[in-house]
Write an enzyme that holds these catalytic residues in place. Structure first.
Site, PDB file in Angstrom:
ATOM      1  N   GLN A  24      -2.577  -1.581 -18.040  1.00  0.00           N
ATOM      2  CA  GLN A  24      -2.375  -1.233 -19.437  1.00  0.00           C
ATOM      3  C   GLN A  24      -3.535  -0.427 -20.011  1.00  0.00           C
ATOM      4  O   GLN A  24      -4.701  -0.701 -19.747  1.00  0.00           O
ATOM      5  CB  GLN A  24      -2.160  -2.511 -20.259  1.00  0.00           C
ATOM      6  CG  GLN A  24      -0.903  -3.243 -19.846  1.00  0.00           C
ATOM      7  CD  GLN A  24      -0.677  -4.541 -20.585  1.00  0.00           C
ATOM      8  OE1 GLN A  24      -0.202  -5.508 -20.005  1.00  0.00           O
ATOM      9  NE2 GLN A  24      -1.006  -4.588 -21.873  1.00  0.00           N
ATOM     10  N   HIS A  27       1.154   2.767 -20.553  1.00  0.00           N
ATOM     11  CA  HIS A  27       1.096   1.580 -19.690  1.00  0.00           C
ATOM     12  C   HIS A  27       1.858   1.862 -18.395  1.00  0.00           C
ATOM     13  O   HIS A  27       3.011   2.325 -18.425  1.00  0.00           O
ATOM     14  CB  HIS A  27       1.741   0.381 -20.386  1.00  0.00           C
ATOM     15  CG  HIS A  27       0.934  -0.177 -21.520  1.00  0.00           C
ATOM     16  ND1 HIS A  27      -0.333   0.246 -21.826  1.00  0.00           N
ATOM     17  CD2 HIS A  27       1.241  -1.152 -22.423  1.00  0.00           C
ATOM     18  CE1 HIS A  27      -0.790  -0.433 -22.870  1.00  0.00           C
ATOM     19  NE2 HIS A  27       0.145  -1.285 -23.245  1.00  0.00           N
ATOM     20  N   THR A  81       1.918   3.421 -27.620  1.00  0.00           N
ATOM     21  CA  THR A  81       1.786   3.563 -29.071  1.00  0.00           C
ATOM     22  C   THR A  81       2.916   4.372 -29.694  1.00  0.00           C
ATOM     23  O   THR A  81       2.986   4.477 -30.916  1.00  0.00           O
ATOM     24  CB  THR A  81       0.434   4.208 -29.455  1.00  0.00           C
ATOM     25  OG1 THR A  81       0.369   5.534 -28.928  1.00  0.00           O
ATOM     26  CG2 THR A  81      -0.730   3.377 -28.950  1.00  0.00           C
ATOM     27  N   SER A 116      -5.658  -3.482 -46.466  1.00  0.00           N
ATOM     28  CA  SER A 116      -6.382  -4.670 -46.902  1.00  0.00           C
ATOM     29  C   SER A 116      -7.030  -4.452 -48.262  1.00  0.00           C
ATOM     30  O   SER A 116      -7.128  -3.318 -48.751  1.00  0.00           O
ATOM     31  CB  SER A 116      -7.461  -5.030 -45.885  1.00  0.00           C
ATOM     32  OG  SER A 116      -8.454  -4.011 -45.868  1.00  0.00           O
ATOM     33  N   CYS A 145       4.390  -3.963 -26.456  1.00  0.00           N
ATOM     34  CA  CYS A 145       4.442  -2.641 -25.831  1.00  0.00           C
ATOM     35  C   CYS A 145       4.589  -2.722 -24.312  1.00  0.00           C
ATOM     36  O   CYS A 145       5.122  -1.791 -23.689  1.00  0.00           O
ATOM     37  CB  CYS A 145       3.210  -1.824 -26.216  1.00  0.00           C
ATOM     38  SG  CYS A 145       1.630  -2.632 -25.868  1.00  0.00           S
ATOM     39  N   SER A 195      -9.653  -1.703 -48.661  1.00  0.00           N
ATOM     40  CA  SER A 195      -9.263  -0.297 -48.795  1.00  0.00           C
ATOM     41  C   SER A 195      -8.427  -0.019 -50.038  1.00  0.00           C
ATOM     42  O   SER A 195      -8.239   1.144 -50.408  1.00  0.00           O
ATOM     43  CB  SER A 195      -8.460   0.135 -47.556  1.00  0.00           C
ATOM     44  OG  SER A 195      -9.241   0.032 -46.389  1.00  0.00           O
ATOM     45  N   GLY A 222      -4.779   1.241 -39.836  1.00  0.00           N
ATOM     46  CA  GLY A 222      -5.001   0.829 -38.449  1.00  0.00           C
ATOM     47  C   GLY A 222      -4.411   1.810 -37.453  1.00  0.00           C
ATOM     48  O   GLY A 222      -3.731   2.781 -37.814  1.00  0.00           O
TER      49      GLY A 222
END
Length: 366
Positions: free
Chosen positions: A184, A255, A344, A38, A157, A41, A14
């Site tokens: 954001q 943000h 991030t 998951s 975040c 994968s 992800g």
């Protein structure tokens, strides 16, 4: 190095998981020895799991995919063993985290980007330099739940930049009320389901489900105090009125937040700036690898901060503040300002890595 902390990353494919892998190559403390995702994968090489049916590589970081991870075979997160692992980073959605994280925490520490356990009373929500004394909750959590490890999520975040900048104001001048409006970036919504391009281009989305409630609740918990209750400790949330409006704007990363504070005591602008820029000195003395030279940088330029220019300050770990001015509408004393925080990096993966560095240095890992 054989003495490095052996790390598993769950949710590796992800957006948040990729940010972990972009930050971890050649880390002086941590070595990634296992990747999990998951069932879909599981069993694939990491590089192959990232390719879509058309052959496009779904690696979203600006940094190139580290070669050392490309060939690693993904484990199934649902049945991943923690044998040979010292620490687990999780970068999964909240529902998956609620099922997976307790299973890992029975054996090893779990540092998470998910919200699943943020609001449990025995779970610390760490923010670097702001509330590191909340480590005492770890002992309570282990004792109550019978775990060898523990769960500690980072904050939302959007909460990150707000709480980091409020802490030096709280410590020096006191806080009574806070109002905040966020703008954001799209990356905060992830890629799936994400923000549909035709919805966000030439537009502002005025509502992000559950975001405002998260920011208001987390800010009070993070800025709260530790109190002793018998053998256990608990966080007493800060008695602070916090009101937020959170919006989504067509910015890729970073943000922006407009913050208004009513303080308990007079807050001269020069002293507020000094308090912000000096904040984090005690944590800097630990020489943690991911710690920036400054946690908060204050601009004098009235046209700053701007996400495109300022989100990468301190490699994305510095919150940049500008337009620092007096505020008297909310109360007798106060300040208002604009901030930019990298959602991030400091707000997700690298912020979680910094938390893990601190927990390692203070004896809570291994």
């Amino acid at each position: 190095m054989t003495d490095k902390i052996r790390v598993a990353l769950v949710g590796a494919t992800g957006v948040a998981g990729q940010q972990f892998l972009a930050a971890l190559p050649d880390h002086p403390l941590f070595q990634v020895v296992k990747l999990a995702a998951s069932e879909r994968s599981a069993g694939k090489r990491y590089l192959d799991a990232l390719r879509d049916p058309g052959g496009a590589l779904r690696w979203w970081c600006r940094e190139p995919l580290p070669a050392e991870y490309a060939g690693m075979v993904l484990a199934d997160a649902a049945c991943m063993s923690t044998e040979g692992i010292d620490l687990v980073f999780t970068a999964v959605e909240s529902d998956a985290a609620r099922a997976l994280e307790p299973r890992f925490a029975q054996h090893v520490p779990v540092v998470s980007t998910a919200s699943a356990y943020r609001y449990d009373p025995d779970v610390p929500v760490f923010l670097p330099a702001v509330n590191m004394d909340h480590t005492r909750l770890i002992d309570t959590q282990r004792r109550r739940r019978g775990w060898k490890g523990y769960i500690t999520p980072g904050p939302n975040c959007t909460t990150t930049g707000l709480a980091i900048t409020l802490k030096p104001i709280l410590d020096r001048f006191g806080l009574e009320k806070v109002m905040m409006t966020s703008l954001q970036s799209c990356s905060g919504a992830g890629r799936s389901p994400g923000v549909i391009g035709l919805d966000i281009i030439d537009n502002i989305i005025p509502y992000i489900p559950k975001e405002e409630e998260k920011v208001e609740q987390e800010t009070r918990k993070i800025l709260g105090s530790i109190v002793q209750h018998g053998a256990d400790v608990a966080v007493v949330p800060l008695s602070l009125s916090v009101s937020c409006t959170c919006t989504r704007v067509p910015v890729i990363e970073g943000h922006t937040e407009a913050v208004y504070c009513a303080t308990s005591r007079p807050a001269p602008i020069a002293e507020v700036k000094q308090a912000m820029e000096e904040f984090g000195a005690e944590l800097r003395r630990l020489n943690l690898p991911s710690m920036p030279a400054q946690l908060i940088y204050v601009h004098d330029d009235p046209f700053r901060p701007q996400p495109r220019l300022d989100r990468d300050c301190g490699k994305g770990m510095t919150t940049v503040v500008g337009r620092l001015r007096p505020e008297t509408t909310l109360g007798t004393h106060g300040v208002k300002y604009v901030l930019v925080s990298h959602n991030t990096k400091m707000g997700a993966a690298t912020g979680a890595i910094l938390i893990a560095e601190y927990l390692t240095q203070t004896g809570y890992v291994r």
